[in-house]
Write a protein that holds these residues in place. Sequence first.
Motif, PDB file in Angstrom:
ATOM      1  N   VAL B  61       0.823  -1.206   0.000  1.00 38.57           N
ATOM      2  CA  VAL B  61       0.000   0.000   0.000  1.00 38.57           C
ATOM      3  C   VAL B  61       0.856   1.255   0.000  1.00 38.57           C
ATOM      4  N   GLU B  62       1.972   1.202   0.694  1.00 36.49           N
ATOM      5  CA  GLU B  62       2.863   2.366   0.707  1.00 36.49           C
ATOM      6  C   GLU B  62       3.432   2.614  -0.683  1.00 36.49           C
ATOM      7  N   PHE B  63       3.753   1.533  -1.381  1.00 34.69           N
ATOM      8  CA  PHE B  63       4.231   1.675  -2.752  1.00 34.69           C
ATOM      9  C   PHE B  63       3.165   2.308  -3.637  1.00 34.69           C
ATOM     10  N   SER B  64       1.936   1.836  -3.504  1.00 29.99           N
ATOM     11  CA  SER B  64       0.852   2.391  -4.309  1.00 29.99           C
ATOM     12  C   SER B  64       0.654   3.874  -4.022  1.00 29.99           C
ATOM     13  N   ALA B  70       3.548  10.472  -6.634  1.00 30.36           N
ATOM     14  CA  ALA B  70       4.597  10.861  -7.577  1.00 30.36           C
ATOM     15  C   ALA B  70       4.028  11.144  -8.967  1.00 30.36           C
ATOM     16  N   GLY B  71       2.910  10.551  -9.279  1.00 32.38           N
ATOM     17  CA  GLY B  71       2.364  10.675 -10.627  1.00 32.38           C
ATOM     18  C   GLY B  71       1.250  11.695 -10.763  1.00 32.38           C
ATOM     19  N   ILE B 118      -0.137  16.578  -0.470  1.00 31.77           N
ATOM     20  CA  ILE B 118       0.996  15.727  -0.112  1.00 31.77           C
ATOM     21  C   ILE B 118       2.141  16.021  -1.075  1.00 31.77           C
ATOM     22  N   ARG B 119       3.282  16.395  -0.535  1.00 31.03           N
ATOM     23  CA  ARG B 119       4.456  16.687  -1.366  1.00 31.03           C
ATOM     24  C   ARG B 119       5.569  15.705  -1.037  1.00 31.03           C
ATOM     25  N   ALA B 128      10.592   7.080  -4.868  1.00 29.77           N
ATOM     26  CA  ALA B 128       9.491   6.782  -5.786  1.00 29.77           C
ATOM     27  C   ALA B 128      10.017   6.401  -7.164  1.00 29.77           C
ATOM     28  N   ASP B 129      11.018   7.142  -7.624  1.00 25.98           N
ATOM     29  CA  ASP B 129      11.593   6.847  -8.941  1.00 25.98           C
ATOM     30  C   ASP B 129      12.243   5.476  -8.950  1.00 25.98           C
ATOM     31  N   LYS B 130      12.954   5.173  -7.880  1.00 22.59           N
ATOM     32  CA  LYS B 130      13.629   3.885  -7.783  1.00 22.59           C
ATOM     33  C   LYS B 130      12.603   2.745  -7.782  1.00 22.59           C
TER      34      LYS B 130
END
Lengths: 169, 169
Positions: B61-64, B70-71, B118-119, B128-130
């Motif tokens: 969930v944290e990844f999502s 990020a998107g 949220i920033r 996030a990019d990784k």
Amino acid sequence: MIGRMRTPTTDPEKTDADKSTPALDESRLQHVLGYLLAIADVPSRKTFFKYIGKPLSLRPVEFSMLTLIAGNTDVTQKQLSQALAIPAPNVTIMLDRLEQREILVRERSETDRRSQYIRLTPAGRTLADKAHAISLRMEEDSILKHLSTGERTMLRELLYKVARTPWKA
Amino acid sequence: MIGRMRTPTTDPEKTDADKSTPALDESRLQHVLGYLLAIADVPSRKTFFKYIGKPLSLRPVEFSMLTLIAGNTDVTQKQLSQALAIPAPNVTIMLDRLEQREILVRERSETDRRSQYIRLTPAGRTLADKAHAISLRMEEDSILKHLSTGERTMLRELLYKVARTPWKA
DNA sequence: TATTGTTATACTCTATAACTATA
DNA sequence: TATAGTTATAGAGTATAACAATA
């Protein structure tokens, strides 16, 4: 929520579609199989809850257990534990609940008195048959309605293929 | 277990394949989409845990969340709550954890001081990019390895179609 | 010494109610 | 009066350790 979601205490009929808040762009997630499995799981669980969970008072795992027991002979708790990837202590508790509802009984094996065979009671057999009958059509009538027969077959085969991938992470 | 499974405390590398106990026949479950989603979810989560969860200390969930933040621009907690079907209080707690790790910050909206944008911090953006880069290849390298390109596309499209079925249960 | 199943327990996940502050 | 977010908490899910009975 996405990735999980237990049987709701309140009916999840009310589609949580608010009027205002703009939806987020999820394109950076759409290639992630795990995410797709999670979002597909939401309507799948709603369907299960409506057709089987609520009318028969069965949770997803209980349905799976019941179906496995009904479709095999001399099922042991060890087998259920492995088939459903549930730790043994939790199998004990789940079977306790089903036994209290007089859906099944435990019978000590004569050949290995450590094991117990799970037997359905007549009521348990009836319940399993009913659940099975519903399971054969509930998804076709709801979440798979807009898929062709070929697409349904394809989806099932691909999911099974993923699930049974020779495991190397 | 089938239908769930949280991030394991011990490494789930050890495939729980015992030598003896005979496997159960699951043919009476194989038409049930919910069951197929559940068993496919197991290797999917193992893959996630190995490639992203463990190395980056991120739960699914944290990844999502991170990926959605990020998107998109000016993401609010309300939007995350709706997109991921997570109750608002739980979004608060999850964002608390990520904020403590200095992955993101909350910024009060000037136009509506009830909302917060949220920033991502620079470290959060890097993370996030990784994670995104890994997500692009991890499944192809593992659970989708034995599927053709066409099958992978088909699977993703069918899952998305199921997830986005016009909802009528 | 290993295995089946149980008891006890801890930790996580998920949801609801009640609150604050803004609108 | 309604909405965004928070706090507190209840309840279900998931996992481990330690044990009893049997092999």
